[in-house]
Design an enzyme around this catalytic site. Structure first.
Site, PDB file in Angstrom:
ATOM      1  N   TYR A  58     -10.486  -1.792   0.366  1.00  0.00           N
ATOM      2  CA  TYR A  58     -10.023  -2.642  -0.736  1.00  0.00           C
ATOM      3  C   TYR A  58      -8.651  -2.216  -1.229  1.00  0.00           C
ATOM      4  O   TYR A  58      -8.206  -1.089  -1.016  1.00  0.00           O
ATOM      5  CB  TYR A  58     -11.032  -2.655  -1.895  1.00  0.00           C
ATOM      6  CG  TYR A  58     -11.078  -1.395  -2.729  1.00  0.00           C
ATOM      7  CD1 TYR A  58     -10.362  -1.311  -3.922  1.00  0.00           C
ATOM      8  CD2 TYR A  58     -11.851  -0.302  -2.354  1.00  0.00           C
ATOM      9  CE1 TYR A  58     -10.417  -0.171  -4.713  1.00  0.00           C
ATOM     10  CE2 TYR A  58     -11.917   0.841  -3.128  1.00  0.00           C
ATOM     11  CZ  TYR A  58     -11.191   0.897  -4.320  1.00  0.00           C
ATOM     12  OH  TYR A  58     -11.234   2.023  -5.090  1.00  0.00           O
ATOM     13  N   CYS A  59      -7.980  -3.174  -1.880  1.00  0.00           N
ATOM     14  CA  CYS A  59      -6.712  -2.920  -2.566  1.00  0.00           C
ATOM     15  C   CYS A  59      -6.794  -3.660  -3.899  1.00  0.00           C
ATOM     16  O   CYS A  59      -7.879  -3.922  -4.408  1.00  0.00           O
ATOM     17  CB  CYS A  59      -5.519  -3.364  -1.714  1.00  0.00           C
ATOM     18  SG  CYS A  59      -5.465  -5.142  -1.409  1.00  0.00           S
ATOM     19  N   ARG A  60      -5.670  -4.040  -4.462  1.00  0.00           N
ATOM     20  CA  ARG A  60      -5.700  -4.721  -5.754  1.00  0.00           C
ATOM     21  C   ARG A  60      -6.215  -6.153  -5.623  1.00  0.00           C
ATOM     22  O   ARG A  60      -7.082  -6.593  -6.353  1.00  0.00           O
ATOM     23  CB  ARG A  60      -4.309  -4.713  -6.407  1.00  0.00           C
ATOM     24  CG  ARG A  60      -4.311  -5.199  -7.858  1.00  0.00           C
ATOM     25  CD  ARG A  60      -2.919  -5.209  -8.446  1.00  0.00           C
ATOM     26  NE  ARG A  60      -2.069  -6.178  -7.765  1.00  0.00           N
ATOM     27  CZ  ARG A  60      -2.059  -7.492  -8.026  1.00  0.00           C
ATOM     28  NH1 ARG A  60      -2.852  -7.994  -8.932  1.00  0.00           N
ATOM     29  NH2 ARG A  60      -1.260  -8.307  -7.374  1.00  0.00           N
ATOM     30  N   GLY A 118      -6.669  -7.849  -2.228  1.00  0.00           N
ATOM     31  CA  GLY A 118      -7.263  -8.170  -0.937  1.00  0.00           C
ATOM     32  C   GLY A 118      -6.261  -8.372   0.183  1.00  0.00           C
ATOM     33  O   GLY A 118      -6.643  -8.454   1.347  1.00  0.00           O
ATOM     34  N   PHE A 141      -9.762  -5.240  -5.984  1.00  0.00           N
ATOM     35  CA  PHE A 141     -10.290  -4.504  -7.132  1.00  0.00           C
ATOM     36  C   PHE A 141     -10.176  -5.288  -8.424  1.00  0.00           C
ATOM     37  O   PHE A 141     -11.003  -5.147  -9.318  1.00  0.00           O
ATOM     38  CB  PHE A 141      -9.551  -3.154  -7.251  1.00  0.00           C
ATOM     39  CG  PHE A 141     -10.115  -2.250  -8.307  1.00  0.00           C
ATOM     40  CD1 PHE A 141     -11.332  -1.620  -8.116  1.00  0.00           C
ATOM     41  CD2 PHE A 141      -9.436  -2.035  -9.490  1.00  0.00           C
ATOM     42  CE1 PHE A 141     -11.862  -0.781  -9.095  1.00  0.00           C
ATOM     43  CE2 PHE A 141      -9.950  -1.204 -10.471  1.00  0.00           C
ATOM     44  CZ  PHE A 141     -11.172  -0.572 -10.271  1.00  0.00           C
TER      45      PHE A 141
END
Length: 102
Positions: free
Chosen positions: A64-66, A68, A93
């Site tokens: 995951y990142c901020r 996607g 996230f």
């Protein structure tokens, strides 16, 4: 492979060899993260690839990142490097409704 928040969370709970991989920057991680994750910043280029190469390819990675986008890129890179099981968290996230640590 992109997974909805619900699918990602359910698969994570049901997978014995799961690794949660956060590909955000250290500054972003300071704002909160999914417990139990390892952080390897995708923006570090070759350093990112070097760190990914050290990981166990037989495990299942929940990335995951901020939002996607970066985690989608990370999953694609990991698949090119021989990782069979990578799941991208759609919406990242910022849409995560599961447990969060700070």
């Amino acid at each position: 492979m992109d997974k909805s928040q619900e699918e990602w969370s359910t698969l994570l709970q049901d997978t014995d060899n799961a690794v949660i991989l956060d590909v955000r920057t250290e500054e972003e991680v300071e704002d909160g993260y999914i417990p139990g994750m390892i952080n390897i910043d995708i923006r570090k280029g070759q350093d990112f690839l070097d760190e990914i190469e050290k990981l166990d390819k037989s495990k299942t990675y929940f990335v995951y990142c901020r939002s996607g986008a970066r985690s989608g890129q990370a999953c694609a890179l990991m698949q090119q490097m021989g990782f069979d099981q990578t799941y991208n968290l759609e919406g990242g996230f910022m849409n995560w409704e599961g447990e969060v640590a700070e």
